[in-house]
Design a protein around this motif. Structure first.
Motif, PDB file in Angstrom:
ATOM      1  N   ALA A 107       2.931  37.456 -13.227  1.00  0.00           N
ATOM      2  CA  ALA A 107       3.075  38.325 -12.063  1.00  0.00           C
ATOM      3  C   ALA A 107       3.204  37.495 -10.784  1.00  0.00           C
ATOM      4  CB  ALA A 107       1.874  39.267 -11.965  1.00  0.00           C
ATOM      5  N   ARG A 108       2.947  36.215 -10.884  1.00  0.00           N
ATOM      6  CA  ARG A 108       3.049  35.325  -9.719  1.00  0.00           C
ATOM      7  C   ARG A 108       4.521  35.074  -9.417  1.00  0.00           C
ATOM      8  NH1 ARG A 108      -1.720  30.823 -10.471  1.00  0.00           N
ATOM      9  NH2 ARG A 108      -3.371  32.316 -10.910  1.00  0.00           N
ATOM     10  N   SER A 109       4.916  35.349  -8.190  1.00  0.00           N
ATOM     11  CA  SER A 109       6.330  35.235  -7.845  1.00  0.00           C
ATOM     12  C   SER A 109       6.640  34.074  -6.905  1.00  0.00           C
ATOM     13  CB  SER A 109       6.816  36.547  -7.214  1.00  0.00           C
ATOM     14  OG  SER A 109       6.063  36.833  -6.048  1.00  0.00           O
ATOM     15  N   ASP A 110       5.639  33.326  -6.497  1.00  0.00           N
ATOM     16  CA  ASP A 110       5.833  32.202  -5.581  1.00  0.00           C
ATOM     17  C   ASP A 110       6.594  31.078  -6.293  1.00  0.00           C
ATOM     18  OD1 ASP A 110       5.542  29.852  -4.049  1.00  0.00           O
ATOM     19  OD2 ASP A 110       3.579  30.456  -3.306  1.00  0.00           O
ATOM     20  N   PRO A 111       7.738  30.656  -5.742  1.00  0.00           N
ATOM     21  CA  PRO A 111       8.505  29.575  -6.380  1.00  0.00           C
ATOM     22  C   PRO A 111       7.693  28.292  -6.578  1.00  0.00           C
ATOM     23  CG  PRO A 111       9.830  30.644  -4.698  1.00  0.00           C
ATOM     24  CD  PRO A 111       8.436  31.196  -4.580  1.00  0.00           C
ATOM     25  N   ALA A 112       6.773  28.000  -5.682  1.00  0.00           N
ATOM     26  CA  ALA A 112       5.939  26.801  -5.837  1.00  0.00           C
ATOM     27  C   ALA A 112       5.053  26.916  -7.077  1.00  0.00           C
ATOM     28  CB  ALA A 112       5.087  26.573  -4.592  1.00  0.00           C
ATOM     29  N   THR A 164       9.305  36.456 -14.198  1.00  0.00           N
ATOM     30  CA  THR A 164       8.325  37.164 -13.374  1.00  0.00           C
ATOM     31  C   THR A 164       8.209  38.622 -13.805  1.00  0.00           C
ATOM     32  OG1 THR A 164       8.878  35.711 -11.519  1.00  0.00           O
ATOM     33  CG2 THR A 164       7.706  37.737 -10.991  1.00  0.00           C
ATOM     34  N   LYS A 165       6.966  39.071 -13.927  1.00  0.00           N
ATOM     35  CA  LYS A 165       6.677  40.486 -14.213  1.00  0.00           C
ATOM     36  C   LYS A 165       6.774  41.266 -12.904  1.00  0.00           C
ATOM     37  CE  LYS A 165       3.117  39.353 -17.642  1.00  0.00           C
ATOM     38  NZ  LYS A 165       1.683  39.500 -17.929  1.00  0.00           N
ATOM     39  N   PRO A 166       7.256  42.472 -12.924  1.00  0.00           N
ATOM     40  CA  PRO A 166       7.897  43.142 -14.057  1.00  0.00           C
ATOM     41  C   PRO A 166       9.289  42.556 -14.292  1.00  0.00           C
ATOM     42  CG  PRO A 166       8.045  44.546 -12.134  1.00  0.00           C
ATOM     43  CD  PRO A 166       7.247  43.328 -11.730  1.00  0.00           C
ATOM     44  N   PHE A 167       9.723  42.603 -15.537  1.00  0.00           N
ATOM     45  CA  PHE A 167      11.013  42.036 -15.910  1.00  0.00           C
ATOM     46  C   PHE A 167      11.821  43.090 -16.651  1.00  0.00           C
ATOM     47  CE2 PHE A 167       7.700  40.898 -18.895  1.00  0.00           C
ATOM     48  CZ  PHE A 167       8.172  41.448 -20.084  1.00  0.00           C
TER      49      PHE A 167
END
Length: 129
Positions: free
Chosen positions: A83-88, A103-106
């Motif tokens: 669920a983490r969407s941060d590119p880092a 990334t969830k949701p997918f």
């Protein structure tokens, strides 16, 4: 097709992923915690493991680190679901041994595309199914 292990503490996510992968011909084994999932990876040497990041106990990062420290599993593709969407954070996960991140949701297409990209051509399923 491929033997794929799915590890996530959310039973609904495990079932969703397993159904989508099975419908395109993969053999899927389901695990609901990092410890049992890691044991299954070590004992069955699957073609791919799909692993959640945030799980109680042994999380996805710890699973990836354990897999990468085992010479017999060094080339196993690992797909992270998070669920983490941060590119880092995605880059950090890749640095810990994950081959790709979804990334969830997918969507079904995102999942199948990522799985197909990680498998040899003769094991990859069509992206639609």
């Amino acid at each position: 097709m491929a033997r794929i292990i799915v590890i996530d503490d959310d039973a609904d996510i495990v079932r969703l992923v397993a159904i989508r992968l099975a419908r395109v011909g993969h053999d899927v084994d389901e695990y609901y915690d990092g410890t049992s999932g890691l044991r299954a990876i070590q004992s069955t040497n699957p073609d791919l493991a799909v692993v959640d990041w945030m799980m109680p106990g042994l999380d996805g990062i710890a699973v990836a680190q354990a897999v990468r420290s085992d010479a017999s599993l060094a080339t196993l593709p690992l797909l992270l679901l998070t669920a983490r969407s941060d590119p880092a954070e995605h880059e950090y996960a890749r640095g810990q041994g994950f081959s790709a991140v979804v990334t969830k949701p997918f969507t079904k297409a995102e999942l199948l595309s990522a799985v197909s990209a990680l498998l040899p051509e003769d094991q990859a399923a069509p992206e639609a199914g």
